[in-house]
Motif scaffolding. Structure first.
Motif, PDB file in Angstrom:
ATOM      1  N   LEU A   1       0.821  -1.255   0.112  1.00 38.08           N
ATOM      2  CA  LEU A   1       0.153  -0.047   0.083  1.00 38.08           C
ATOM      3  C   LEU A   1       0.812   1.309  -0.016  1.00 38.08           C
ATOM      4  O   LEU A   1       1.803   1.247   1.142  1.00 38.08           O
ATOM      5  N   PRO A   2       0.654   2.287  -0.975  1.00 38.00           N
ATOM      6  CA  PRO A   2       1.423   3.085  -0.965  1.00 38.00           C
ATOM      7  C   PRO A   2       1.483   4.189   0.403  1.00 38.00           C
ATOM      8  O   PRO A   2       2.387   4.904   0.559  1.00 38.00           O
ATOM      9  N   ILE A   3       0.366   3.954   1.196  1.00 39.90           N
ATOM     10  CA  ILE A   3       0.315   4.864   2.304  1.00 39.90           C
ATOM     11  C   ILE A   3       1.387   4.525   3.320  1.00 39.90           C
ATOM     12  O   ILE A   3       1.708   5.277   4.210  1.00 39.90           O
TER      13      ILE A   3
ATOM     14  N   CYS B   1       4.860   6.508   3.044  1.00 40.93           N
ATOM     15  CA  CYS B   1       5.118   7.730   3.322  1.00 40.93           C
ATOM     16  C   CYS B   1       5.924   7.979   4.440  1.00 40.93           C
ATOM     17  O   CYS B   1       6.502   7.250   5.180  1.00 40.93           O
TER      18      CYS B   1
ATOM     19  N   LEU C   1      -6.718   0.405   6.471  1.00 41.25           N
ATOM     20  CA  LEU C   1      -5.437   1.013   5.384  1.00 41.25           C
ATOM     21  C   LEU C   1      -5.981   1.057   4.085  1.00 41.25           C
ATOM     22  O   LEU C   1      -5.537   2.231   3.349  1.00 41.25           O
TER      23      LEU C   1
ATOM     24  N   ASN D   1      -6.282   4.379   1.932  1.00 39.56           N
ATOM     25  CA  ASN D   1      -5.405   4.783   0.831  1.00 39.56           C
ATOM     26  C   ASN D   1      -6.361   5.072  -0.539  1.00 39.56           C
ATOM     27  O   ASN D   1      -6.111   5.971  -1.392  1.00 39.56           O
ATOM     28  N   ARG D   2      -7.490   4.576  -0.741  1.00 40.69           N
ATOM     29  CA  ARG D   2      -8.392   4.616  -1.682  1.00 40.69           C
ATOM     30  C   ARG D   2      -8.846   6.061  -1.790  1.00 40.69           C
ATOM     31  O   ARG D   2      -8.946   6.676  -2.770  1.00 40.69           O
TER      32      ARG D   2
ATOM     33  N   LEU E   1      -7.263   8.824  -0.416  1.00 40.18           N
ATOM     34  CA  LEU E   1      -6.164   9.615  -0.714  1.00 40.18           C
ATOM     35  C   LEU E   1      -5.737   9.687  -2.273  1.00 40.18           C
ATOM     36  O   LEU E   1      -5.816  10.505  -2.721  1.00 40.18           O
ATOM     37  N   ASP E   2      -6.097   8.309  -2.705  1.00 38.83           N
ATOM     38  CA  ASP E   2      -5.793   8.435  -4.199  1.00 38.83           C
ATOM     39  C   ASP E   2      -6.886   9.077  -4.944  1.00 38.83           C
ATOM     40  O   ASP E   2      -6.439   9.829  -6.006  1.00 38.83           O
TER      41      ASP E   2
END
Length: 254
Positions: A87-89, A92, A136, A140-141, A143-144
């Motif tokens: 997950l990109p989150i 960070c 999460l 994340n969805r 935030l995207d």
């Protein structure tokens, strides 16, 4: 590894010491009532109901209550390795603080997570980890997708208020659209985009909250409660209850 807790304090008595998170560790908090303050790397952040914060390792932070203001939040401390996720989150370097559109959905998941963590039944750690990874992913969805205009959030809050007032009866996208003076399809699409739930899914969730309270606090039978909250078929009520809560109505009946 996950550590979860529910923090609720007032009169300014909640305070965390300065903390420097270890590498690959994270601090996640969801504010569910009131306001509190976080300081991250000497930056002051006011946190309100519906806000979340994710603080990755190597960032120094502390939190504190606002005097005379009660607040409640769920806190999860965890390591990146909990799910081996990409997950990109979790990549960070600095903190992320935002308001969650799908707050109700995440709130339900984190309550379930806490219950698994507290009960410590077989495989509770696996269930808790799976639920938190879902949380999460939902965050994340959002935030995207990018932050939505505040006007859309206010419109969805109007829809929620209408549904809350009428959830024991039949609630359709036509009803909700009329409540905000928009087309039914616009109302349904906006509601799902912001909350992550359909209108009918939100109705069922509200009904289950009412059912749980009545099962524990009233002398009504399961059939009477089913009818009261809008289900004529008690077997259908039982199926919806099990799907949403993971338990049967008799598990809550005292």
């Amino acid at each position: 590894m996950i550590r979860i807790g529910l923090v609720g304090q007032d009169n300014g008595i909640w305070s965390e010491e300065n903390k420097l998170l270890e590498k690959d560790s994270f601090h996640f908090a969801l504010i569910t009532y009131g306001k509190c303050v976080y300081w991250v790397n000497h930056q002051k952040l006011i946190m309100e109901r519906g806000d979340f914060i994710l603080i990755p390792g190597a960032n120094q932070y502390f939190g504190k209550s606002i005097p005379t203001v009660f607040h409640e939040k769920y806190v999860v401390d965890f390591r990146k390795s909990i799910g081996g996720s990409s997950l990109p989150i979790l990549d960070c370097a600095l903190y992320i603080k935002s308001r969650i559109g799908c707050y109700d959905l995440i709130h339900e998941r984190i309550i379930s997570l806490k219950n698994h963590w507290t009960e410590q039944l077989p495989y509770s750690d696996v269930m808790a980890t799976a639920l938190f990874m879902e949380i999460l992913a939902l965050v994340n969805r959002e935030l995207d997708r990018g932050e939505l205009p505040s006007e859309k959030h206010r419109t969805v809050e109007l829809m929620k208020s209408h549904i809350q007032r009428n959830h024991r009866g039949k609630v359709t996208k036509e009803d909700v659209g009329e409540a905000i003076k928009k087309s039914p399809n616009y109302a349904a699409t906006l509601f799902r985009n912001v909350t992550g739930q359909t209108i009918s899914g939100y109705v069922h969730a509200l009904r289950m909250k009412t059912a749980i309270y009545m099962l524990a606090e009233s002398l009504l039978t399961i059939g009477e409660i089913s009818e009261y909250i809008g289900y004529e078929d008690v077997s259908y009520f039982n199926r919806v209850f099990k799907r949403i809560t993971g338990k049967t109505p008799t598990d809550y009946k005292v």
